[in-house]
Scaffold this motif. Structure first.
Motif, PDB file in Angstrom:
ATOM      1  N   ALA A 129      39.567  39.775  48.458  1.00  0.00           N
ATOM      2  CA  ALA A 129      39.403  40.532  47.216  1.00  0.00           C
ATOM      3  C   ALA A 129      40.583  40.287  46.289  1.00  0.00           C
ATOM      4  CB  ALA A 129      39.265  42.014  47.527  1.00  0.00           C
ATOM      5  N   VAL A 130      41.760  40.115  46.880  1.00  0.00           N
ATOM      6  CA  VAL A 130      42.965  39.760  46.122  1.00  0.00           C
ATOM      7  C   VAL A 130      43.218  38.279  46.385  1.00  0.00           C
ATOM      8  CG1 VAL A 130      45.424  40.211  45.802  1.00  0.00           C
ATOM      9  CG2 VAL A 130      43.879  42.094  46.390  1.00  0.00           C
ATOM     10  N   PRO A 131      42.967  37.410  45.416  1.00  0.00           N
ATOM     11  CA  PRO A 131      43.044  35.955  45.665  1.00  0.00           C
ATOM     12  C   PRO A 131      44.366  35.483  46.233  1.00  0.00           C
ATOM     13  CG  PRO A 131      41.996  36.381  43.552  1.00  0.00           C
ATOM     14  CD  PRO A 131      42.524  37.698  44.038  1.00  0.00           C
ATOM     15  N   CYS A 132      45.465  36.146  45.843  1.00  0.00           N
ATOM     16  CA  CYS A 132      46.778  35.689  46.313  1.00  0.00           C
ATOM     17  C   CYS A 132      47.215  36.396  47.589  1.00  0.00           C
ATOM     18  CB  CYS A 132      47.825  35.896  45.219  1.00  0.00           C
ATOM     19  SG  CYS A 132      48.121  37.634  44.803  1.00  0.00           S
ATOM     20  N   ALA A 133      46.267  36.989  48.315  1.00  0.00           N
ATOM     21  CA  ALA A 133      46.607  37.756  49.526  1.00  0.00           C
ATOM     22  C   ALA A 133      47.450  36.942  50.503  1.00  0.00           C
ATOM     23  CB  ALA A 133      45.332  38.250  50.210  1.00  0.00           C
ATOM     24  N   ALA A 134      47.120  35.677  50.674  1.00  0.00           N
ATOM     25  CA  ALA A 134      47.861  34.836  51.622  1.00  0.00           C
ATOM     26  C   ALA A 134      49.294  34.582  51.161  1.00  0.00           C
ATOM     27  CB  ALA A 134      47.130  33.499  51.810  1.00  0.00           C
ATOM     28  N   PHE A 135      49.534  34.668  49.856  1.00  0.00           N
ATOM     29  CA  PHE A 135      50.859  34.401  49.293  1.00  0.00           C
ATOM     30  C   PHE A 135      51.644  35.688  49.014  1.00  0.00           C
ATOM     31  CE2 PHE A 135      47.857  31.158  47.886  1.00  0.00           C
ATOM     32  CZ  PHE A 135      48.488  29.985  48.241  1.00  0.00           C
ATOM     33  N   LEU A 402      44.958  45.993  37.614  1.00  0.00           N
ATOM     34  CA  LEU A 402      45.310  44.676  38.160  1.00  0.00           C
ATOM     35  C   LEU A 402      44.082  44.014  38.783  1.00  0.00           C
ATOM     36  CD1 LEU A 402      47.605  42.651  38.813  1.00  0.00           C
ATOM     37  CD2 LEU A 402      47.900  43.848  41.000  1.00  0.00           C
ATOM     38  N   TYR A 403      43.309  44.807  39.509  1.00  0.00           N
ATOM     39  CA  TYR A 403      42.133  44.249  40.178  1.00  0.00           C
ATOM     40  C   TYR A 403      41.061  43.828  39.176  1.00  0.00           C
ATOM     41  CZ  TYR A 403      38.118  43.765  43.224  1.00  0.00           C
ATOM     42  OH  TYR A 403      37.010  43.271  43.871  1.00  0.00           O
ATOM     43  N   LYS A 404      40.740  44.716  38.237  1.00  0.00           N
ATOM     44  CA  LYS A 404      39.637  44.444  37.313  1.00  0.00           C
ATOM     45  C   LYS A 404      39.973  43.367  36.293  1.00  0.00           C
ATOM     46  CE  LYS A 404      37.489  48.993  37.747  1.00  0.00           C
ATOM     47  NZ  LYS A 404      37.087  50.250  37.057  1.00  0.00           N
ATOM     48  N   ARG A 405      41.242  43.311  35.869  1.00  0.00           N
ATOM     49  CA  ARG A 405      41.626  42.354  34.837  1.00  0.00           C
ATOM     50  C   ARG A 405      42.019  40.984  35.394  1.00  0.00           C
ATOM     51  NH1 ARG A 405      43.473  43.865  29.698  1.00  0.00           N
ATOM     52  NH2 ARG A 405      42.889  45.966  29.102  1.00  0.00           N
ATOM     53  N   TYR A 406      42.571  40.980  36.604  1.00  0.00           N
ATOM     54  CA  TYR A 406      43.138  39.728  37.111  1.00  0.00           C
ATOM     55  C   TYR A 406      42.542  39.267  38.439  1.00  0.00           C
ATOM     56  CZ  TYR A 406      46.507  40.728  33.453  1.00  0.00           C
ATOM     57  OH  TYR A 406      47.073  41.005  32.230  1.00  0.00           O
ATOM     58  N   CYS A 407      42.447  40.151  39.413  1.00  0.00           N
ATOM     59  CA  CYS A 407      42.026  39.706  40.747  1.00  0.00           C
ATOM     60  C   CYS A 407      40.530  39.414  40.828  1.00  0.00           C
ATOM     61  CB  CYS A 407      42.418  40.750  41.794  1.00  0.00           C
ATOM     62  SG  CYS A 407      44.211  40.976  41.939  1.00  0.00           S
ATOM     63  N   ALA A 408      39.709  40.361  40.370  1.00  0.00           N
ATOM     64  CA  ALA A 408      38.251  40.170  40.465  1.00  0.00           C
ATOM     65  C   ALA A 408      37.780  38.936  39.695  1.00  0.00           C
ATOM     66  CB  ALA A 408      37.523  41.419  39.996  1.00  0.00           C
ATOM     67  N   PRO A 409      38.261  38.707  38.451  1.00  0.00           N
ATOM     68  CA  PRO A 409      37.834  37.496  37.734  1.00  0.00           C
ATOM     69  C   PRO A 409      38.661  36.261  38.063  1.00  0.00           C
ATOM     70  CG  PRO A 409      39.140  38.871  36.261  1.00  0.00           C
ATOM     71  CD  PRO A 409      39.006  39.633  37.557  1.00  0.00           C
ATOM     72  N   VAL A 410      39.560  36.371  39.067  1.00  0.00           N
ATOM     73  CA  VAL A 410      40.455  35.272  39.460  1.00  0.00           C
ATOM     74  C   VAL A 410      41.191  34.752  38.221  1.00  0.00           C
ATOM     75  CG1 VAL A 410      40.687  33.224  40.917  1.00  0.00           C
ATOM     76  CG2 VAL A 410      38.698  34.678  41.172  1.00  0.00           C
TER      77      VAL A 410
END
Length: 429
Positions: A129-135, A402-410
């Motif tokens: 769900a958070v694209p940068c989770a691994a980083f 943060l989620y709606k503006r950046y994470c969800a739309p990558v």
């Protein structure tokens, strides 16, 4: 790949400058990248370049392929005549300005470090769900906190902008705008649209004339909401009689809403729209000049008082007209009051900060959120699973933004956290 990656590459100049040249073979030197343009027109303005022996000042346009120039109809738009460089990933066709002159092209494919490209692809294709989770663990704490603060301000500004649009519709009448925002808030999620429709069906100018009488307020609200089609009991008959007189006096009956606009499905009785209308009537009676009081309040307790008023005696024992109930609260519960502070008071303060050009009201809105405790939700838990913990409603609102503006739309290339991930990848390379 998306264009925002190439915007990022150009903005940070993360590409090889060895033998840098246009697709026509002319030597290219970047003297000034220009500033990123968020309005209509080319992507970067006021760039300064040396192509061959000539210095060019103008705009830079960025596309995945040079043929996107035609796909976006730039060859017909005079704003793009000022483009002095077309930055693309692949150059598939030559492009020309309106006057027929060739636009110089820089193709970046083969000039971007493979590690940087792979990191971008990992972000773009991440299933988390958070694209940068691994980083996430490798990103400095300060970067994450500053980005969350930025996301919070962006959310408040967006909510404030919605209020300002309402203000414009009401000819800059702040009390009417606050009334509209208050009613919208009383709908919470399920009946938000219906309450907003009621705000339009029952003008504040009518409400103001009867704010001293809870009976008349309830008659107006329940009547315009479509709940007084028949008399279910003696009190409903009294409301119906009062509404008949008032609706005729103010010619508002044609705007009355159909009963089916209201949603009761899978709701606890305490959340029924009929109960919310009774609570709203109590607030309207107690908090006259609502917007003025909202600006004057300072503490969380003072804002809580704005939304807490005991309902009339009838609604202390009923959840529907003609339907007695037990264990009903005399006034709105704490979690509902907090929801109204977040979705009514805070947006109004943010909007007024913009309107009055007084940042103190924005700071008041942030301070108010910081003074409220808010539980986890399915979105904030994504970040909690990465080790982040919300301490207040401000933190929760920041995470939502943060989620709606950046994470969800990558949208990682526009996020400081995503930028840091990319920078670390570039440094490692």
């Amino acid at each position: 790949m998306k264009e925002d990656f190439l915007h990022y590459i150009w903005q940070h100049q993360y590409f090889s400058k060895v033998n840098l040249a246009t697709t026509e073979g002319e030597p290219l030197q970047v003297l000034r990248i220009g500033y990123y343009n968020t309005d209509a027109g080319p992507d970067f303005k006021e760039a300064l370049l040396r192509i061959g022996e000539v210095e060019w000042s103008g705009s830079v346009e960025v596309h995945l392929q040079s043929s996107d120039w035609h796909r976006h109809q730039h060859q017909l738009d005079e704003k793009y005549d000022q483009v002095v460089l077309h930055v693309v990933w692949e150059a598939d066709v030559p492009v020309y300005r309106i006057d027929g002159t060739l636009v110089p092209v820089l193709a970046l494919k083969g000039r971007v470090d493979l590690a940087l490209l792979q990191t971008y692809e990992r972000l773009l294709q991440a299933k988390d769900a958070v694209p940068c989770a691994a980083f996430w663990p490798a990103v400095p704490h300060i970067t994450k906190m500053l980005m969350l603060e930025r996301a919070l301000v962006e959310r408040l500004e967006a909510k404030g902008d919605e209020v300002l649009q309402t203000l414009q519709r009401y000819s800059n009448d702040w009390e009417q705008t606050a009334y509209h925002t208050l009613l919208r808030g009383f709908g919470f999620k399920v009946n938000q649209q219906a309450f907003e429709e009621l705000a339009k069906a029952l003008p504040l100018s009518v409400v103001r004339r009867h704010q001293q009488s809870i009976l008349q307020l309830e008659a107006l609200l329940f009547g315009q909401a479509g709940f007084l089609e028949k008399a279910q009991d003696a009190y409903a008959a009294q409301l119906l009689k009062e509404y008949g007189f008032l609706s005729h006096k103010y010619h508002i009956a044609p705007k009355a809403m159909p009963r089916h606009r209201w949603n009761f499905l899978r709701m606890r009785p305490a959340n029924f729209p009929t109960v919310r209308l009774a609570q709203l009537a109590a607030v309207l009676q107690q908090q006259q000049a609502f917007f003025s009081k909202l600006l004057e309040a300072h503490t969380v307790k003072q804002y809580e008082v704005l939304f807490q008023a005991p309902v009339s005696e009838y609604w202390q024992a009923h959840y529907l007209l003609g339907k007695p109930g037990k264990g009903l609260q005399k006034s709105m519960g704490k979690s509902s009051v907090q929801n109204l502070i977040i979705n009514v008071a805070v947006p109004l303060l943010a909007a007024y900060a913009n309107y009055s050009d007084n940042r103190l009201y924005l700071e008041k809105a942030v301070s108010l959120l910081e003074g409220l405790k808010e539980g986890s939700n399915k979105i904030t838990r994504h970040y909690e699973n990465l080790g982040w913990q919300a301490k207040s409603a401000a933190d929760n609102q920041a995470a939502l933004s943060l989620y709606k503006r950046y994470c969800a739309p990558v949208n990682c290339m526009h996020c400081a956290i995503g930028n840091k991930v990319m920078k670390q990848s570039s440094s490692a390379a």
